[in-house]
Motif scaffolding. Structure first.
Motif, PDB file in Angstrom:
ATOM      1  N   VAL A   1       0.864  -1.189   0.000  1.00 47.77           N
ATOM      2  CA  VAL A   1       0.000   0.000   0.000  1.00 47.77           C
ATOM      3  C   VAL A   1       0.897   1.234   0.000  1.00 47.77           C
ATOM      4  N   LEU A   2       0.708   2.078  -1.003  1.00 44.72           N
ATOM      5  CA  LEU A   2       1.518   3.285  -1.169  1.00 44.72           C
ATOM      6  C   LEU A   2       0.687   4.520  -0.836  1.00 44.72           C
ATOM      7  N   LEU A   3       1.075   5.221   0.229  1.00 46.64           N
ATOM      8  CA  LEU A   3       0.429   6.482   0.609  1.00 46.64           C
ATOM      9  C   LEU A   3       1.263   7.628   0.061  1.00 46.64           C
ATOM     10  N   ILE A   4       0.617   8.594  -0.596  1.00 51.02           N
ATOM     11  CA  ILE A   4       1.330   9.715  -1.196  1.00 51.02           C
ATOM     12  C   ILE A   4       0.795  11.018  -0.617  1.00 51.02           C
ATOM     13  N   ALA A   5       1.714  11.876  -0.158  1.00 53.17           N
ATOM     14  CA  ALA A   5       1.313  13.138   0.471  1.00 53.17           C
ATOM     15  C   ALA A   5       1.568  14.344  -0.415  1.00 53.17           C
ATOM     16  N   GLY A   6       2.223  14.167  -1.563  1.00 54.75           N
ATOM     17  CA  GLY A   6       2.585  15.326  -2.361  1.00 54.75           C
ATOM     18  C   GLY A   6       3.670  16.126  -1.659  1.00 54.75           C
ATOM     19  N   SER A   7       3.818  17.392  -2.031  1.00 58.49           N
ATOM     20  CA  SER A   7       4.853  18.237  -1.421  1.00 58.49           C
ATOM     21  C   SER A   7       4.253  19.280  -0.496  1.00 58.49           C
ATOM     22  N   ASN A   8       2.933  19.214  -0.270  1.00 62.24           N
ATOM     23  CA  ASN A   8       2.259  20.156   0.613  1.00 62.24           C
ATOM     24  C   ASN A   8       2.649  19.891   2.065  1.00 62.24           C
ATOM     25  N   HIS A   9       3.015  20.957   2.805  1.00 64.53           N
ATOM     26  CA  HIS A   9       3.514  20.791   4.180  1.00 64.53           C
ATOM     27  C   HIS A   9       2.471  20.125   5.069  1.00 64.53           C
ATOM     28  N   HIS A  10       1.201  20.544   4.949  1.00 68.01           N
ATOM     29  CA  HIS A  10       0.152  19.983   5.786  1.00 68.01           C
ATOM     30  C   HIS A  10      -0.016  18.487   5.511  1.00 68.01           C
ATOM     31  N   SER A  11       0.001  18.108   4.225  1.00 69.43           N
ATOM     32  CA  SER A  11      -0.156  16.694   3.868  1.00 69.43           C
ATOM     33  C   SER A  11       1.021  15.864   4.363  1.00 69.43           C
ATOM     34  N   ILE A  12       2.228  16.427   4.254  1.00 68.71           N
ATOM     35  CA  ILE A  12       3.415  15.703   4.717  1.00 68.71           C
ATOM     36  C   ILE A  12       3.351  15.492   6.229  1.00 68.71           C
ATOM     37  N   HIS A  13       2.929  16.532   6.957  1.00 64.28           N
ATOM     38  CA  HIS A  13       2.807  16.416   8.413  1.00 64.28           C
ATOM     39  C   HIS A  13       1.802  15.339   8.784  1.00 64.28           C
ATOM     40  N   ARG A  14       0.676  15.301   8.067  1.00 65.11           N
ATOM     41  CA  ARG A  14      -0.343  14.279   8.335  1.00 65.11           C
ATOM     42  C   ARG A  14       0.200  12.884   8.048  1.00 65.11           C
ATOM     43  N   LEU A  15       0.947  12.757   6.937  1.00 64.99           N
ATOM     44  CA  LEU A  15       1.508  11.449   6.594  1.00 64.99           C
ATOM     45  C   LEU A  15       2.512  10.993   7.639  1.00 64.99           C
ATOM     46  N   ASP A  16       3.347  11.902   8.115  1.00 66.31           N
ATOM     47  CA  ASP A  16       4.329  11.549   9.147  1.00 66.31           C
ATOM     48  C   ASP A  16       3.628  11.079  10.423  1.00 66.31           C
ATOM     49  N   GLU A  17       2.493  11.700  10.750  1.00 60.29           N
ATOM     50  CA  GLU A  17       1.724  11.256  11.915  1.00 60.29           C
ATOM     51  C   GLU A  17       1.213   9.829  11.719  1.00 60.29           C
ATOM     52  N   ILE A  18       0.730   9.535  10.505  1.00 59.35           N
ATOM     53  CA  ILE A  18       0.235   8.192  10.207  1.00 59.35           C
ATOM     54  C   ILE A  18       1.363   7.168  10.304  1.00 59.35           C
ATOM     55  N   ILE A  19       2.522   7.520   9.786  1.00 56.32           N
ATOM     56  CA  ILE A  19       3.670   6.606   9.840  1.00 56.32           C
ATOM     57  C   ILE A  19       4.023   6.274  11.285  1.00 56.32           C
ATOM     58  N   GLU A  20       4.041   7.283  12.157  1.00 59.85           N
ATOM     59  CA  GLU A  20       4.364   7.054  13.558  1.00 59.85           C
ATOM     60  C   GLU A  20       3.338   6.153  14.237  1.00 59.85           C
ATOM     61  N   ILE A  21       2.051   6.393  13.925  1.00 61.81           N
ATOM     62  CA  ILE A  21       0.994   5.554  14.503  1.00 61.81           C
ATOM     63  C   ILE A  21       1.160   4.112  14.045  1.00 61.81           C
ATOM     64  N   GLN A  22       1.439   3.917  12.755  1.00 63.23           N
ATOM     65  CA  GLN A  22       1.609   2.567  12.223  1.00 63.23           C
ATOM     66  C   GLN A  22       2.782   1.854  12.909  1.00 63.23           C
ATOM     67  N   LYS A  23       3.881   2.570  13.073  1.00 56.56           N
ATOM     68  CA  LYS A  23       5.046   1.955  13.707  1.00 56.56           C
ATOM     69  C   LYS A  23       4.767   1.595  15.161  1.00 56.56           C
ATOM     70  N   GLU A  24       3.998   2.438  15.840  1.00 53.09           N
ATOM     71  CA  GLU A  24       3.699   2.190  17.253  1.00 53.09           C
ATOM     72  C   GLU A  24       2.913   0.897  17.459  1.00 53.09           C
ATOM     73  N   VAL A  25       2.065   0.542  16.483  1.00 55.02           N
ATOM     74  CA  VAL A  25       1.255  -0.678  16.626  1.00 55.02           C
ATOM     75  C   VAL A  25       1.887  -1.871  15.907  1.00 55.02           C
ATOM     76  N   GLY A  26       3.120  -1.693  15.422  1.00 52.55           N
ATOM     77  CA  GLY A  26       3.844  -2.834  14.867  1.00 52.55           C
ATOM     78  C   GLY A  26       3.697  -3.048  13.377  1.00 52.55           C
ATOM     79  N   ILE A  27       3.223  -2.047  12.639  1.00 55.59           N
ATOM     80  CA  ILE A  27       3.119  -2.163  11.182  1.00 55.59           C
ATOM     81  C   ILE A  27       4.442  -1.721  10.567  1.00 55.59           C
TER      82      ILE A  27
END
Length: 271
Positions: free
Chosen positions: A27-53
């Motif tokens: 599954v490929l998530l793409i945030a573009g180069s928009n700062h808000h989208s990148i920040h949201r994606l980074d939050e998702i990545i951290e959540i995924q890592k916290e639960v073992g994904i």
């Protein structure tokens, strides 16, 4: 939910002998180069890592390597969950229903006009076009019909009925080769590239017949352009839909839903 569902679906065929059409495409998530989208994606990545994904943060060049042919601007950020994928919804429901029947359940397809019967303030059964059925407990799992069904009993839930549209796009190979030359010949017994339903009954196959068919791309979720796309292996098509439900058309009643896809949505999906 995503993590636990992945574990269940990835091992479903091994544990049950039935297929749900699971494909581990990533599954490929793409945030573009928009700062808000990148920040949201980074939050998702951290959540995924916290639960073992297992997920990897990608730069634009990484995205181009994982998904050849994709066009992304320099500065685009993505995330790739390589263990992810998708299932075939229809086959999943069919397999779960078959397993339920093996445990004593009865399924009736095409039953219409359900009405919950109440006696003494308690639900005691369901009246339908196929007859009346009594039970000590009633589970309401009626999707968009839930509001009207419970509304007849004076129960008002904060539910919205929205119209979800999807477009199926068929892309030819870059070389315009025939299916045979490209190694995409229809399975025996199929019609015009559509797999025969009998071949999709995989209890007696050691390998799901769709496993050998190539997938064009990973599941794509694009936050910048607000769309998702996944390849329908059996159809040889890509399914495209909008992300989110906030701007979707709202319906008064699910029976007002039309199956037609609007031209404006088709144009948006193709673009």
């Amino acid at each position: 939910m995503s993590r636990d569902a992945l574990k269940a679906y990835a091992t479903f065929e091994q544990s049950t002998g039935r297929s749900v059409g699971f494909r581990r495409t990533g599954v490929l998530l793409i945030a573009g180069s928009n700062h808000h989208s990148i920040h949201r994606l980074d939050e998702i990545i951290e959540i995924q890592k916290e639960v073992g994904i297992e997920v990897e943060r990608l730069e634009a060049d990484d995205i181009r390597q994982i998904c050849p042919g994709i066009e992304v601007e320099d500065g685009t950020i993505g995330a790739f969950e390589k263990a992810g994928g998708f299932v075939d919804p229809t086959r999943t429901i069919e397999s779960l229903a078959a397993m339920a029947r093996s445990r004593g359940a009865t399924t009736r397809v095409g039953v219409a006009n359900p009405r919950i019967l109440v006696e003494g303030g308690k639900a005691v059964g369901v009246e339908t076009s196929a007859g009346t059925f009594y039970a000590p407990q009633i589970v309401v799992a009626t999707g968009p019909w839930t509001g009207p069904l419970l509304g007849d009993l004076g129960v008002d839930l904060p539910l919205r009925i929205v119209r979800v549209q999807e477009s199926f796009v068929e892309a030819p190979s870059p070389e315009q080769r025939s299916e045979e030359e490209a190694g995409l010949a229809p399975l025996p017994g199929s019609d015009a590239g559509q797999i025969d339903r009998d071949l999709l009954e995989t209890r007696f196959h050691t390998v799901d017949p769709t496993d050998s068919m190539p997938v064009a791309h990973p599941v794509i979720v694009d936050f910048e352009h607000r769309f998702y796309a996944r390849h329908q292996v059996a159809r040889g098509q890509t399914r495209v839909g909008r992300l989110g439900v906030s701007n979707l058309q709202e319906l008064e009643h699910p029976d007002a839903l039309t199956q037609a896809v609007e031209d404006s949505f088709q144009s948006w999906a193709h673009e």
